[in-house]
Design an enzyme around this catalytic site. Sequence first.
Site, mmCIF file in Angstrom:
data_model
loop_
_atom_site.group_PDB
_atom_site.id
_atom_site.type_symbol
_atom_site.label_atom_id
_atom_site.label_comp_id
_atom_site.label_asym_id
_atom_site.label_seq_id
_atom_site.Cartn_x
_atom_site.Cartn_y
_atom_site.Cartn_z
ATOM 1 N N TYR A 36 -37.414 -22.122 -36.391
ATOM 2 C CA TYR A 36 -38.774 -22.020 -36.573
ATOM 3 C C TYR A 36 -39.388 -21.598 -35.159
ATOM 4 O O TYR A 36 -40.417 -21.043 -35.148
ATOM 5 C CB TYR A 36 -39.203 -23.863 -36.429
ATOM 6 C CG TYR A 36 -39.344 -24.297 -38.025
ATOM 7 C CD1 TYR A 36 -38.237 -24.187 -38.768
ATOM 8 C CD2 TYR A 36 -40.579 -24.680 -38.281
ATOM 9 C CE1 TYR A 36 -38.338 -24.649 -39.907
ATOM 10 C CE2 TYR A 36 -40.617 -25.114 -39.788
ATOM 11 C CZ TYR A 36 -39.468 -25.133 -40.370
ATOM 12 O OH TYR A 36 -39.747 -25.821 -41.584
ATOM 13 N N LYS A 47 -23.855 -25.529 -40.633
ATOM 14 C CA LYS A 47 -23.220 -24.452 -41.403
ATOM 15 C C LYS A 47 -22.055 -23.919 -40.415
ATOM 16 O O LYS A 47 -22.364 -22.740 -40.412
ATOM 17 C CB LYS A 47 -24.360 -23.493 -41.898
ATOM 18 C CG LYS A 47 -23.730 -22.486 -42.893
ATOM 19 C CD LYS A 47 -23.595 -23.078 -44.437
ATOM 20 C CE LYS A 47 -22.940 -21.824 -45.114
ATOM 21 N NZ LYS A 47 -22.374 -22.333 -46.442
ATOM 22 N N ASP A 57 -24.749 -26.734 -47.359
ATOM 23 C CA ASP A 57 -24.905 -26.923 -49.063
ATOM 24 C C ASP A 57 -24.454 -27.770 -49.773
ATOM 25 O O ASP A 57 -24.793 -28.572 -50.549
ATOM 26 C CB ASP A 57 -24.340 -25.415 -49.358
ATOM 27 C CG ASP A 57 -23.028 -25.239 -48.812
ATOM 28 O OD1 ASP A 57 -22.455 -25.875 -47.694
ATOM 29 O OD2 ASP A 57 -22.208 -24.376 -49.115
ATOM 30 N N ASP A 101 -35.861 -29.773 -42.816
ATOM 31 C CA ASP A 101 -37.173 -29.505 -43.646
ATOM 32 C C ASP A 101 -36.663 -29.344 -45.061
ATOM 33 O O ASP A 101 -37.215 -30.032 -45.964
ATOM 34 C CB ASP A 101 -37.661 -28.117 -43.279
ATOM 35 C CG ASP A 101 -39.094 -27.621 -44.077
ATOM 36 O OD1 ASP A 101 -39.591 -28.446 -44.148
ATOM 37 O OD2 ASP A 101 -39.207 -26.505 -44.550
ATOM 38 N N ASP A 144 -37.175 -32.738 -48.087
ATOM 39 C CA ASP A 144 -37.837 -32.521 -49.356
ATOM 40 C C ASP A 144 -37.169 -33.107 -50.582
ATOM 41 O O ASP A 144 -37.486 -33.945 -51.446
ATOM 42 C CB ASP A 144 -38.410 -31.368 -49.641
ATOM 43 C CG ASP A 144 -39.769 -31.001 -49.188
ATOM 44 O OD1 ASP A 144 -40.245 -31.636 -48.132
ATOM 45 O OD2 ASP A 144 -40.547 -29.987 -49.812
HETATM 46 C C1 IPM Z 1 -42.899 -30.158 -43.069
HETATM 47 C C2 IPM Z 1 -43.538 -29.020 -43.478
HETATM 48 C C3 IPM Z 1 -43.831 -28.147 -42.255
HETATM 49 C C4 IPM Z 1 -42.364 -27.751 -42.002
HETATM 50 C C5 IPM Z 1 -44.576 -26.832 -42.480
HETATM 51 C C6 IPM Z 1 -46.120 -27.384 -43.140
HETATM 52 C C7 IPM Z 1 -44.859 -26.196 -41.390
HETATM 53 O O1 IPM Z 1 -42.877 -28.588 -44.665
HETATM 54 O O2 IPM Z 1 -43.395 -31.000 -42.086
HETATM 55 O O3 IPM Z 1 -41.768 -30.478 -43.609
HETATM 56 O O4 IPM Z 1 -41.988 -26.705 -42.472
HETATM 57 O O5 IPM Z 1 -41.937 -28.300 -40.884
HETATM 58 MG MG MG Z 2 -41.214 -29.590 -45.253
#
Ligand code: IPM
Ligand code: MG
Length: 361
Positions: free
Chosen positions: A143, A193, A226, A250, A254
């Site tokens: 990032y 990884k 993975d 990240d 999710d």
């Molecule tokens: C998160 C989001 C952010 C990230 C985006 C909105 C920049 O997906 O906080 O997980 O990628 O960190």
């Molecule tokens: Mg995210």
Amino acid sequence: MTSRHRITLLPGDGIGPEIMAVARQLLDAVSRRHQLELVYDEQPIGGAAIDVSGEPLPAATLEACRASDAVLLAAIGSPQYDSLPRPQRPETGLLGLRGGLGLFANLRPVKTVPALIGASTLRPEVISGVDLLVVRELTGGIYFGTPKGRVQAAGEERAFNTMAYSSSEIDRIARVGFDLARGRRGRLCSVDKANVLDVSQLWRERVVALHTADYGDVELSHLYVDNAAMQLVRAPRQFDVLLTGNLFGDILSDEAAMLTGSIGMLPSASLGSDGPGLFEPIHGSAPDIAGQDRANPLAMVLSAAMLLRVGLKQEAAAADLEAAVDRVLEAGYRTGDLMAEGCSLVGCQAMGEQLLQALES
Ligand code: IPM
Ligand code: MG
């Protein structure tokens, strides 16, 4: 005696202002019950800031955050800004805030909510009893790595980013992970990884070295990212603390969110070595349902609870808010993302009202 705390509120974009309004009402109610005086300073970020100042993180917003005891953020981003140059995009504002406040440690707790077990796309016997914590490095990795950019080369365009970690960056996030594991079930799984990436090889070496030197009492394991993605849906109960770099965390957080039924349930805390922490739901700004009173405010309210617990050390007030969330879910109130047969469908505001009632009951 009342204790006084300054909180910067960043409603941001999309459903942000709606869910922030609910969180603010709840914070007001819970602070009355616990003799807290919360002083709010609302500031623009993301698209909302671009609209008023042309930049996604105005200097005044960052300054207000620095001067506060804790920061509460709802969400940023909207398709209308997606074609702007990268420095002017809402996401750049969020990354600037994380970097600017030095928030290298992102904590994302994932815990099954019994009342929501049917809302997940995964089978109840797989997800029941899940209680894990993703510890994601937040101010380094791909990032933030340089060089990055886009160039013309040999008659075509090339774009590139750099995934880089220094040993000190790895050590400080690994220590956070080990320390948190100690306060939980004593198990840390480091995700990398290392079979392919040099940066991951250094990551693994440092984690092993720290374990040997200072954290022999924590049970350490390693997974390639993975495999970690697969294990999270195959047998998620095996995890206690998952330690990850920025990008892997990240993605995996999710995925892990679905273990709770909906991504609309997950709060997070981002912390540095000093200064205020940032508390935000892990979901985005959901522009498709913005302004329609359909958003799920629960992750936002749970983020406010994390702010009380971790940011202001107000455990009792935090537990009160979390209990209110449990109670409305047990009573069967659901926003659209969680809706199931036999439950009562409510909008964002009505969910807020139910939460207020549950808090006072
Ligand atoms: C998160 C989001 C952010 C990230 C985006 C909105 C920049 O997906 O906080 O997980 O990628 O960190
Ligand atoms: Mg995210």
